[in-house]
Enzyme design. Structure first.
Site, PDB file in Angstrom:
ATOM      1  N   LYS A 141       0.858  -1.192   0.000  1.00  0.00           N
ATOM      2  CA  LYS A 141       0.000   0.000   0.000  1.00  0.00           C
ATOM      3  C   LYS A 141       0.885   1.229   0.000  1.00  0.00           C
ATOM      4  O   LYS A 141       1.972   1.210   0.574  1.00  0.00           O
ATOM      5  CB  LYS A 141      -0.874   0.014   1.265  1.00  0.00           C
ATOM      6  CG  LYS A 141      -2.089   0.883   1.143  1.00  0.00           C
ATOM      7  CD  LYS A 141      -3.134   0.200   0.310  1.00  0.00           C
ATOM      8  CE  LYS A 141      -4.488   0.817   0.418  1.00  0.00           C
ATOM      9  NZ  LYS A 141      -5.513  -0.175   0.036  1.00  0.00           N
TER      10      LYS A 141
HETATM   11  N1  GLU Z   1      -7.231   0.039  -3.183  1.00  0.00           N
HETATM   12  C1  GLU Z   1      -7.987  -1.149  -3.429  1.00  0.00           C
HETATM   13  C2  GLU Z   1      -8.008  -2.029  -2.198  1.00  0.00           C
HETATM   14  O1  GLU Z   1      -7.846  -1.578  -1.093  1.00  0.00           O
HETATM   15  C3  GLU Z   1      -7.543  -1.876  -4.687  1.00  0.00           C
HETATM   16  C4  GLU Z   1      -6.119  -2.304  -4.738  1.00  0.00           C
HETATM   17  C5  GLU Z   1      -5.674  -2.842  -6.099  1.00  0.00           C
HETATM   18  O2  GLU Z   1      -6.497  -2.974  -6.981  1.00  0.00           O
HETATM   19  O3  GLU Z   1      -4.491  -3.133  -6.217  1.00  0.00           O
HETATM   20  O4  GLU Z   1      -8.281  -3.201  -2.266  1.00  0.00           O
END
Ligand code: GLU
Length: 435
Positions: free
Chosen positions: A124
């Site tokens: 993240k």
């Molecule tokens: N931000 C989204 C999540 O928390 C998607 C992450 C992604 O598609 O890599 O799952």
């Protein structure tokens, strides 16, 4: 303006990072991890390997603001785990983001990918900023500099960003462009959630909300709740909440309440979600001033007598302070980390079925995986094909989690952690430890 220490300096000065509420999100993740690790009798070495992030990148981002002055922003990218494949996860822009929050979100990505069966690890990223106070040009310069600073981290076989809170397809396009300018290539699989014309996937924007709808329906089936005429309240009206509300109402649910930063909106006969989405788009992106509903508070929304409650706003919304007020039979966690560990216990004692975040909102990363596959094949699918495959993967994951919860006599959340940790631990065992 008083000088505020950034996270790196806070670490040096040993000051605790600010915590939004009494729960630190990373500790909340670890509490659930501990329970699952005990059930699995996880080897202590594996425990310490899997609980911690593999790498934490902190980078200072200088941006020349529109007024000509330089402003520094703190940028983060936490790689939690890469055992199952390249790390995957969104980037959020938020003023109060902390390294603990990003680390928790990265770990949740690892577990999410493992549960739905996509071959990615978890990561993240974040930039501590207030995008509402920044111009488009400032946002672009900040995004490009963040990407350039972390150029060695990103890559279609290394680490693949995606949108998250306050980021979107445009931001992904800037990341794609900056990355490709530097590596002298045209690799669109380096980010997902990008515009369709740059190699994005049909159905990606709606994917998280669609996944929420799919698992909510599956949970209703388990509890013998008739979808037709069932009632739903949704906290948050962003990409996840608004789409989940729309798709659930299309399925026959009556969405009686939704909320956003401007407040809560209630209509016992059901809200016109399409009209509310259009109102949001026409206005300044919020529901402020929407008149076809009764105004309610956030805590009133959470305590409504509904069949399903979808917290789709942010972390730490259902805690030991308000969990006992919840009357919904199902909670489907569209947001990451909306429920604290103490609230888990209260909800479970009260017989509330919680579809945990790491399952409930995994539709986004599932279609991100589809996007990455399409980019690498250079062959793009129809929306119908994307949605059908999403349905299959989310339904399969729900069944596996529900069964694990029953087998181990635990909540679906702990069942989900058990499945995910076992999968990553098995893969780690096969790969072995190098060195
Ligand atoms: N931000 C989204 C999540 O928390 C998607 C992450 C992604 O598609 O890599 O799952």
């Amino acid at each position: 303006m008083p000088y505020k220490r950034n996270v790196y300096e806070r670490a040096i000065y040993k000051e605790p990072a600010p915590i939004r509420d009494h729960e630190n999100p990373f500790e909340s993740m670890v509490k659930r991890f501990d329970i699952a690790a005990q059930i699995l009798e996880l080897d202590p070495g594996f425990y310490s390997y899997l609980v911690k992030p593999t790498r934490i990148h902190i980078t200072a981002i200088p941006v020349v603001m529109d007024n000509g002055y330089i402003q520094m922003f703190d940028g983060y990218r936490v790689i939690h785990n890469e055992v199952l494949g390249p790390s995957k996860g969104g980037i959020r822009f938020a003023p109060d983001v902390t390294i603990e929050e990003v680390s928790a979100l990265a770990a949740w990505m690892t577990w999410k990918c493992a549960i739905v069966g996509v071959p990615f690890g978890g990561a993240k990223g974040a930039i501590a900023c207030n995008p509402r106070e920044m111009s488009e040009g400032e946002l672009e310069r900040m995004t490009r500099r963040y990407t350039a600073n972390l150029l060695d981290v990103f890559g279609p076989d290394k680490d693949i960003p995606a949108p998250d809170m306050n980021t979107n397809a445009q931001i992904m396009a800037w990341i794609l462009d900056t990355y490709n300018m530097h590596v002298r290539a045209n690799t669109n699989a380096v980010v997902t959630g990008k515009p369709i014309m740059l190699g994005g996937s049909h159905g990606r924007v709606e994917a998280t909300g669609r996944g929420v709808m799919i698992v909510t329906k599956a949970a209703m089936r388990e509890l013998n709740i008739d979808i037709e005429g069932s009632t739903v309240a949704v906290q948050g009206f962003g990409n996840v909440g608004s789409i989940a509300a729309k798709l659930l109402s299309e399925q026959g649910c009556t969405v009686v309440a939704v909320s956003d930063i401007s407040g809560g909106y209630y209509n016992e006969n059901g809200l016109d979600i399409e009209a509310m989405i259009a109102y949001c788009k026409d206005g300044n992106g919020t529901l402020e001033g929407y008149s076809n509903a009764q105004i309610i508070s956030n805590s009133e929304l959470l305590a409504l007598e509904v069949d399903v409650l979808v917290p789709a706003a942010k972390e730490d919304q259902i805690t030991e302070r308000n969990a006992h007020e919840i009357k919904a039979r199902i909670i489907c966690e569209g947001a990451n980390g909306p429920t604290s560990p103490a609230a888990d216990k209260i909800l479970s004692d009260n017989g509330v079925l919680v579809i945990p975040d790491i399952l409930a909102n995994a539709g986004g990363v599932t279609v991100s995986y589809f996007e990455w596959v399409q980019d690498r094949q250079g062959f793009f699918w129809t929306e119908a094909r994307v949605n059908k495959r999403l349905d299959r993967m989310m339904s399969g994951a729900f069944d596996a989690v529900y069964k694990a919860a029953q087998n181990y006599q635990v909540t679906p959340r702990i069942g989900a952690y058990v499945l995910a940790i076992r999968k990553v631990a098995d893969a780690l065992k096969m790969r072995g430890i190098y060195g």
